[in-house]
Design a protein around this motif. Structure first.
Motif, mmCIF file in Angstrom:
data_model
loop_
_atom_site.group_PDB
_atom_site.id
_atom_site.type_symbol
_atom_site.label_atom_id
_atom_site.label_comp_id
_atom_site.label_asym_id
_atom_site.label_seq_id
_atom_site.Cartn_x
_atom_site.Cartn_y
_atom_site.Cartn_z
ATOM 1 N N ARG A 167 -2.447 -12.341 9.454
ATOM 2 C CA ARG A 167 -3.202 -11.669 8.300
ATOM 3 C C ARG A 167 -3.754 -12.885 7.158
ATOM 4 N N GLN A 209 1.445 -10.732 13.381
ATOM 5 C CA GLN A 209 1.520 -9.473 14.036
ATOM 6 C C GLN A 209 1.421 -9.762 15.719
ATOM 7 N N SER A 227 -4.981 0.420 8.435
ATOM 8 C CA SER A 227 -3.895 -0.232 7.804
ATOM 9 C C SER A 227 -3.718 0.397 6.428
ATOM 10 N N LEU A 228 -2.854 0.357 5.961
ATOM 11 C CA LEU A 228 -2.574 0.680 4.385
ATOM 12 C C LEU A 228 -3.173 -0.545 3.698
ATOM 13 N N SER A 229 -3.273 -0.398 2.450
ATOM 14 C CA SER A 229 -3.702 -1.578 1.735
ATOM 15 C C SER A 229 -2.600 -1.833 0.815
ATOM 16 N N GLY A 230 -2.849 -2.779 -0.082
ATOM 17 C CA GLY A 230 -1.991 -3.279 -1.091
ATOM 18 C C GLY A 230 -0.983 -4.404 -0.472
ATOM 19 N N LEU A 272 5.983 -7.264 13.670
ATOM 20 C CA LEU A 272 5.271 -8.112 12.550
ATOM 21 C C LEU A 272 6.327 -8.691 11.526
ATOM 22 N N TYR A 292 -12.452 -0.773 2.854
ATOM 23 C CA TYR A 292 -11.139 -0.485 2.331
ATOM 24 C C TYR A 292 -11.294 0.646 1.447
ATOM 25 N N PHE A 311 0.858 -8.173 19.558
ATOM 26 C CA PHE A 311 0.530 -6.877 20.228
ATOM 27 C C PHE A 311 0.507 -6.984 21.481
ATOM 28 N N GLY A 365 1.971 -4.006 0.792
ATOM 29 C CA GLY A 365 2.772 -3.640 1.949
ATOM 30 C C GLY A 365 2.636 -4.580 3.259
ATOM 31 N N SER A 366 3.134 -4.152 4.255
ATOM 32 C CA SER A 366 2.948 -5.014 5.514
ATOM 33 C C SER A 366 1.579 -5.107 6.212
ATOM 34 N N GLY A 367 0.860 -3.979 5.723
ATOM 35 C CA GLY A 367 -0.486 -4.107 6.240
ATOM 36 C C GLY A 367 -0.711 -4.279 7.782
ATOM 37 N N GLU A 368 0.270 -3.653 8.244
ATOM 38 C CA GLU A 368 0.508 -3.445 9.857
ATOM 39 C C GLU A 368 -0.956 -2.682 10.330
ATOM 40 N N GLN A 369 -1.403 -3.333 11.225
ATOM 41 C CA GLN A 369 -2.709 -2.486 11.823
ATOM 42 C C GLN A 369 -2.359 -1.616 13.022
ATOM 43 N N ASN A 375 -7.545 1.168 4.667
ATOM 44 C CA ASN A 375 -8.532 0.237 5.357
ATOM 45 C C ASN A 375 -8.731 0.679 6.633
ATOM 46 N N TYR A 414 -7.367 -7.325 2.133
ATOM 47 C CA TYR A 414 -8.132 -6.203 2.891
ATOM 48 C C TYR A 414 -7.335 -6.323 4.411
ATOM 49 N N ASN A 415 -6.426 -7.119 4.438
ATOM 50 C CA ASN A 415 -5.449 -6.840 5.664
ATOM 51 C C ASN A 415 -6.335 -7.675 6.710
ATOM 52 N N GLN A 475 6.690 -11.007 8.230
ATOM 53 C CA GLN A 475 6.403 -11.429 6.851
ATOM 54 C C GLN A 475 6.242 -13.098 7.030
ATOM 55 N N LEU A 527 -7.393 -9.792 9.979
ATOM 56 C CA LEU A 527 -6.596 -10.335 11.114
ATOM 57 C C LEU A 527 -7.573 -11.503 11.869
ATOM 58 N N ASN A 578 1.224 -12.437 7.102
ATOM 59 C CA ASN A 578 2.149 -12.256 7.742
ATOM 60 C C ASN A 578 1.407 -12.264 9.240
#
Lengths: 112, 114
Positions: free
Chosen positions: A93, A34, B94-97, A49, B50, A36, B99-103, B31, A97-98, A51, A100, A32
């Motif tokens: 992203r 994002q 942020s959430l893991s998995g 955000l 994580y 800011f 999902g959107s992972g928005e920080q 995270n 582990y997201n 996707q 960025l 995705n």
């Protein structure tokens, strides 16, 4: 290696103008993107955000688009106001582990 | 609303001191991240975690270590502060998995090492 570039680096506009901020990335394999906002000396506030499967997202006067195949995103701000003055950052992203990767930002000044 | 807080807004330390920066989030996020932000260089990832007791190096881990003993708390440690670690430090979670992972970011700590 993923690189994110934002153009222009700085922008000064009169109040009321519609404006476009640009973000480009070198590797289209993103989860995705994002956008800011950062006010001087402060942390980052998430604006939108998108996707990887989406084309755009809207929030109030803000609209962000994503063209993953060409590696580009734009943030459109309608009817700009002095309160919009801030630095705008985009980030993609990648991987797990997201994580960025950030661009260097566009510093926006909206004058009355 | 997600809230990420950092222990100090401004900090002044001397070269060679051990420095602790703390970050707490209240949304049960798996995270957590530490970045530093410098003019002309943007945000760079130092370390992330994580899960409790789990950590991964980011792009610039040299001179730093981290600790995550509880899910809500992530600490950045400068073992022996140096002047080139003067910077703005930002924590995020942020959430893991899938999902959107928005920080979500904290307000930042401006660290000056003299």
């Amino acid at each position: 290696k993923q690189e994110v570039t934002q153009i222009p680096a700085a922008l000064s506009v009169p109040e009321g103008e519609n404006l476009v901020l640009n973000c480009s990335f070198t590797d289209s394999a993103i989860y995705n993107l994002q956008w800011f906002r950062q006010d001087p000396g402060k942390g980052l506030t998430s604006l939108l955000l998108i996707q990887s499967s989406q084309r755009e997202q809207t929030s109030g006067r803000l609209n962000a688009s994503l063209d993953k195949s060409s590696g580009r995103s734009t943030l459109y701000i309608a009817a700009s106001q002095p309160g919009d003055s801030a630095t705008y950052l985009c980030a993609v992203r990648i991987g797990g582990y997201n994580k960025l990767i950030f661009g260097a930002g566009t510093r926006l000044a909206v004058h009355p | 609303d997600v809230k990420v807080t950092q222990s100090s807004r401004y900090l002044v330390k001397r070269t060679g001191e051990k420095v602790f920066l703390e970050c707490v989030q209240d949304m049960d996020h798996e995270n957590m991240f530490w970045y530093r932000q410098d003019p002309g260089l943007g945000l760079r990832l130092i370390y992330f975690s994580y899960d409790v007791k789990m950590k991964e190096k980011g792009d610039i881990p040299e001179g730093y270590s981290v600790s995550r003993e509880k899910k809500e708390r992530f600490s950045l440690i400068l073992e022996s502060a140096s002047t080139n670690q003067t910077s703005m430090y930002l924590c995020a979670s942020s959430l893991s998995g899938t999902g959107s992972g928005e920080q979500y970011f904290g307000p930042g700590t401006r660290l000056t090492v003299t």
